[in-house]
Enzyme design. Sequence first.
Site: not given
Length: 932
Positions: A617, A621, A623-624, A638, A735
């Site tokens: 994902g 900030f 990619s994971v 992350k 968020d």
Amino acid sequence: MALFTQLLVLHLYLISAVLSQVTEFISIDCGSTSNYTDPSTGLGWSSDMDIMKYGKLVQVENPNGNWMQYRTRRDFPSDNKKYCYNLSTKERRRYLVRATFLYGSPENEDAYPKFELYLDATEWATVIIQDASRIYVHEMIIRAPSDSIDVCTCCATTGSPFISTLELRPLNLSMYATDYEDNFFLDVAARVNFGALTKDVVRYPDDPYDRIWESDLDRRQNFLVDVAPGTERIRTSKNIDTRTREYPPVKVMQTAVVGTEGELSYRLNLEGFPANARAYAFFAEIEDLAPDETRKFRLREPYVPDYSNAVVNIAENANGSYRLYEPSYMNVSLNFVLSFMFSKTNDSTRGPLLNAIEISKYQQIAAKTDRRDVTALNAIRYMSAENIWANEGGDPCVPAPWEWVHCSSTPPPRITKIALSGQNLEGQIPTEFNHMQGLTELWLDSNSLTGSLPDMSSLINLKIVHLENNKLTGPLPSYLGRLPNLKELYIQNNSFSGEIPPLLLSRKIIFNYEGNPGLHNEAQRKMHFKLILGTSIGVLAVLLVLFLGSLILLRNLRRKMSHRKCDENGNSLHTSTKPSTANSVARGGHLLDEGVAYYIPLSELEEATNNFTKKIGKGSFGSVYYGKMKDGKEVAVKTMGDSSSHLNKQFVTEVALLSRIHHRNLVPLIGYCEEAHQRILVYEYMHNGTLRDHIHGSVNQKPLDWLARLQIAEDAAKGLEYLHTGCSPSIIHRDVKTSNILLDINMRAKVSDFGLSRQAEEDLTHVSSVARGTVGYLDPEYYASQQLTEKSDVYSFGVVLLELISGKKPVSVEDFGAELNIVHWARSLIRKGDVISIVDPFLVGNVKIESIWRIAEVAVQCVEQHGYSRPRMQEIILAIQDAIKIEKGNEGNPKLAPGSSRGQSSRKTLLASFLEIESPDLSKDCLVPSAR
Ligand SMILES: *[C@@H]1O[C@H](CO)[C@@H](O)[C@H](O)[C@H]1NC(C)=O
Ligand SMILES: *[C@@H]1O[C@H](CO)[C@@H](O)[C@H](O)[C@H]1NC(C)=O
Ligand SMILES: *[C@@H]1O[C@H](CO)[C@@H](O)[C@H](O)[C@H]1NC(C)=O
Ligand SMILES: *[C@@H]1O[C@H](CO)[C@@H](O)[C@H](O)[C@H]1NC(C)=O
Ligand SMILES: *[C@@H]1O[C@H](CO)[C@@H](O)[C@H](O)[C@H]1NC(C)=O
Ligand SMILES: *[C@@H]1O[C@H](CO)[C@@H](O)[C@H](O)[C@H]1NC(C)=O
């Protein structure tokens, strides 16, 4: 043949729909001694013998032919009490409640009754009988405030109160919803069928909801006068599509009046006005116009600028003939005398037309007696063997108080006095009494009350207390001496024991405690003075020791607590923690709390993620990646691609925050890494991905059912609630969205991504320059003002709830057209009472609609324009838990019927008409039809 079968099936379907409605009708024939079915309607009527203990049955000379329910009435005593029928309802469902009154031929003509009618504590009508042979009808449209309503008569000024029938008709969910229904009932003032064939009313079975449509041929005084010349009556036998909002009966729409000379006018009286009203007009073109003919007209009277300028063009608005067009005023101020006139426009070839109108007055719902008081009264009123007085129905205070209570006059009423001397009460004084904070006088003397005195220390207004001549035992509680307003206390002839609280004896009050052999009074105290003094010193010494001890304990505890402020309901996560050594993370000059998240070397992470190969994902900030630690633990890693100073600060913030926060509904941080320009956070791996994937279908599996969605909503709400209230200072997520709600292996939800989180305190002083968040979820108030509060998260969470209900994305031109976003679209439909149109098609048929309503309503509150009108997370959790209860319970609530022809097509027309209604730019050329 196939067509025939189809018609038959359709017919059967309609009959069964109608029948299911009817079984929920409550029809009470007051004064009747037996239950029966009225052969002319097929409706079952029941006697009120079992539910009404007061009043007497009176045979009525019935001039209204075959209406069986008017053969008797029930007369109540002409005293200052109220007499109430208790009808059970489903909370929040809408109903038509009808009470009717036919007096019949009286023996004594000059004593025609005049009295008051109440619905719960709300004034409904003054019933004035002027014509003994007329049926007076009062209808109220309500959204049931609880699981029962009371209909009461009282306060006769002449004659005695009576009632002929009482009827309760459930309405379909989207009918008669208004923006004001939290605070107002709708008192029906006029519902008129124009062009009627006879003087008879139209009701069930022509109207499946059994509304009463009066005939315009009714010739009573001042009913529809000033009829314009050239008014003609027209009718058709063709079917009419009436599937709009209020589903008027086809039979009523099949007749109309037309102004052949260009005008249509009427005047009528509206009982109970002037008032604010909801007014409907029903238009259906039932003449076959030639292609070059038009029927266009305007409202000329009463003059309401927006509406009077607009031109009614039925064919255009209804999309053809034989279809209903149903414009309305949601809130219009009308006078007692209503004159209305429609005039044709110059370019119209035909005069105006009108099929029906319906006008209802907004009736403010009056406050009932405080619930806590009612609970306490209910606790004591059944403690008597002979409890005739206890059976008084309705609200304890309104419209007339029960015989044995006094009430305050300011709403909501509170009980100020209970007068139950000598009423054979048995048992203990209920503990619920402690919540009756308005109580000034309590008279419970000369009963057989037992047990000890409960805690009544909250009753700070108590002045006079009579408990004498009972069998009360136990000590006299010390709070009695501290009741600030106590003037008189009578407890003689009981079996109280122990010490009398010294304050009681030293105060200037009337205090009678004779006949309590076990009580030690002051004289005795003096005799034993020395002994007592000795004991007291001993006790004091012990207390001192205890006090010092607890002080030390407390200090230690505090110290511990201050380190774990956020840790209450959270799980204790990491046993194998390792304090960061070389890389201690600083934030605002303070060292990060030691423990919890631990430092993981980059090499270990490279190994765990197989050199960052399996991307799962994208965070805000970077990619994971998926990873598996040496100990087998699955993790989400992350990374942050860039290490600019801004991101560095962000990283520090996130680690600092996350390491303080542990809660089962927040994604736990396991560790972090800061090495070689790499900034990495390591989270627990969530096996089932994001909520977004599940509701918007990027996961290849069955969509979530409603209960699963509710469960997820509850989890996420708890996570957010913890951020808002569990930590000090509180934390705003900033968020909240479906892609930040992750699902673990058991499909339990955890909130993630605190990258944007900021502590609330910081933002009270700092105004950040950019509103951060995600389009579609962003609180418009925050966007406009830059002032961030917890209520911004509530707004975003409201959007999440709407997604859960509808299965739609927050922003989509395709789904919402010009309205663009889910909030406007769903809000306008929900406010109209039409929740069906927003429900995810996958859910239809598998869900209890009341459960959806509960969520829909709280969601709409969440997305209120102003933060202060939005609920707190705690209230949202309660609403979700309610919805879960409703969904799990199996009381056979109505389910949404899948694919029923009426449901589907009405959904479309409803939607279409609402979109039309809500769009702001329609005012010029066509009538602004409704509803707001
Ligand atoms: C009438 O019907 C009600 C239920 O609707 C029932 O409770 C009552 O006992 C019946 N009364 C008589 C007299 O049959
Ligand atoms: C209707 O409009 C009036 C005037 O704008 C307002 O005072 C009132 O609260 C509104 N609603 C109701 C139910 O009367
Ligand atoms: C109007 O009716 C026609 C045919 O009956 C249909 O094709 C059209 O979609 C309708 N328009 C709307 C807005 O419902
Ligand atoms: C319609 O006709 C009347 C009288 O014939 C005239 O006064 C009025 O201005 C006309 N209105 C329009 C909109 O043409
Ligand atoms: C009315 O009936 C309901 C149950 O249907 C009951 O819970 C409630 O206490 C009753 N109210 C009164 C005032 O008797
Ligand atoms: C309620 O309305 C829905 C469509 O909106 C319809 O399918 C259903 O049959 C109605 N229920 C009753 C009892 O009329």
